[in-house]
Write a protein that holds these residues in place. Structure first.
Motif, PDB file in Angstrom:
ATOM      1  N   GLU A  27      28.652 -14.985  -0.450  1.00  0.00           N
ATOM      2  CA  GLU A  27      28.399 -16.391  -0.133  1.00  0.00           C
ATOM      3  C   GLU A  27      27.425 -16.581   1.019  1.00  0.00           C
ATOM      4  OE1 GLU A  27      31.602 -19.188  -0.040  1.00  0.00           O
ATOM      5  OE2 GLU A  27      32.742 -18.063  -1.540  1.00  0.00           O
ATOM      6  N   PHE A  28      27.469 -15.679   2.007  1.00  0.00           N
ATOM      7  CA  PHE A  28      26.628 -15.858   3.184  1.00  0.00           C
ATOM      8  C   PHE A  28      25.370 -15.011   3.128  1.00  0.00           C
ATOM      9  CE2 PHE A  28      26.475 -15.845   8.051  1.00  0.00           C
ATOM     10  CZ  PHE A  28      25.871 -17.088   8.090  1.00  0.00           C
TER      11      PHE A  28
ATOM     12  N   PRO B 228      32.668 -22.376   3.861  1.00  0.00           N
ATOM     13  CA  PRO B 228      33.522 -22.104   2.698  1.00  0.00           C
ATOM     14  C   PRO B 228      34.374 -23.308   2.317  1.00  0.00           C
ATOM     15  CG  PRO B 228      33.758 -20.407   4.385  1.00  0.00           C
ATOM     16  CD  PRO B 228      32.996 -21.531   4.995  1.00  0.00           C
TER      17      PRO B 228
ATOM     18  N   LEU C  87      27.389 -21.014   6.745  1.00  0.00           N
ATOM     19  CA  LEU C  87      28.477 -20.627   5.859  1.00  0.00           C
ATOM     20  C   LEU C  87      29.579 -21.668   6.041  1.00  0.00           C
ATOM     21  CD1 LEU C  87      29.915 -18.662   3.950  1.00  0.00           C
ATOM     22  CD2 LEU C  87      30.697 -17.416   5.956  1.00  0.00           C
TER      23      LEU C  87
ATOM     24  N   LEU D 178      33.063 -12.961   1.077  1.00  0.00           N
ATOM     25  CA  LEU D 178      32.510 -14.145   1.723  1.00  0.00           C
ATOM     26  C   LEU D 178      31.203 -13.805   2.447  1.00  0.00           C
ATOM     27  CD1 LEU D 178      33.387 -17.127   2.219  1.00  0.00           C
ATOM     28  CD2 LEU D 178      34.394 -16.320   4.356  1.00  0.00           C
TER      29      LEU D 178
ATOM     30  N   GLU E  70      33.497 -22.546  10.068  1.00  0.00           N
ATOM     31  CA  GLU E  70      32.175 -22.390   9.466  1.00  0.00           C
ATOM     32  C   GLU E  70      31.282 -21.659  10.463  1.00  0.00           C
ATOM     33  OE1 GLU E  70      29.890 -26.478  10.575  1.00  0.00           O
ATOM     34  OE2 GLU E  70      31.320 -26.574   8.925  1.00  0.00           O
TER      35      GLU E  70
ATOM     36  N   TRP F 156      29.368 -13.448  12.739  1.00  0.00           N
ATOM     37  CA  TRP F 156      27.958 -13.325  12.399  1.00  0.00           C
ATOM     38  C   TRP F 156      27.284 -12.713  13.615  1.00  0.00           C
ATOM     39  CZ3 TRP F 156      24.310 -18.079  11.256  1.00  0.00           C
ATOM     40  CH2 TRP F 156      23.076 -17.614  10.798  1.00  0.00           C
TER      41      TRP F 156
END
Length: 191
Positions: A130-131, A9, A7, A126, A64, A92
């Motif tokens: 996105e992830f 961004p 990830l 996000l 990230e 994460w």
């Protein structure tokens, strides 16, 4: 869920009123203004921080994510004024299970403006959009009613209540786990 992605961004992330970007050592004094206050960090595991502690947390956060157990640490900036008003985290937690966790701390000077909800919503976007996370949780202490209201506004479901689960500054405290699944997030966005 076995992932081999990262990830990364494009910063700053923009919401209606906020900018989110990686924390830097230049943010230390603004963060210290609230992270050194016992009333602000009452429900935060790390407790009161001094300048060295704030700098250490900034250094350990990332802009990230490329492996599990890493934390994206973002400063939250009020777009109109350019003032740092808080910070948020997206961790994460599991590659295999597609798991993540969110957290946030805000300066009480901006309490009641909905900034925590707005910034945390961007972290959910996000993480899910996105992830590609499957599930995002938030863990709070049971007496943290303000944070519970933020999570409920975001649509997270209260899933677990752990009695005297955490020792927080010498006192056993109850912990509540809230969670949201990717398909629930998608359904909420479609409404």
């Amino acid at each position: 869920m076995s992932r081999n992605v990262a990830l990364r961004p494009r910063y700053p992330l923009r919401t209606a009123r906020l900018l989110l970007r990686p924390s830097t050592p230049d943010d230390a004094d603004a963060m210290l203004a609230y992270k050194a206050r016992p009333d602000v960090v009452r429900w935060v595991p790390h407790g009161v921080l001094d300048r060295a502690g704030v700098l250490d947390r900034i250094e350990r956060s990332r802009g990230e994510l490329d492996d599990e157990e890493q934390t994206l640490g973002l400063a939250v900036i009020e777009a109109d004024s350019g003032t740092l008003v808080g910070d948020v985290l997206l961790t994460w937690t599991s590659r295999e299970h597609g798991g993540g966790e969110v957290g946030y701390v805000f300066d009480p000077a901006v309490a009641g403006r909905g900034y925590a909800t707005e910034a945390a919503r961007e972290l959910l976007r996000l993480g899910f959009d996105e992830f590609g996370l499957h599930r995002i949780v938030a863990r709070i202490y049971a007496r943290n009613g303000a944070s519970a209201r933020v999570l409920q506004r975001l649509g997270l479901r209260r899933e677990a209540y752990f009695v005297r689960n955490e020792l927080l500054r010498g006192e056993w405290t109850d912990e509540i786990v809230y969670a949201l699944l990717a398909d629930e997030w998608a359904a909420r966005r479609c409404r």
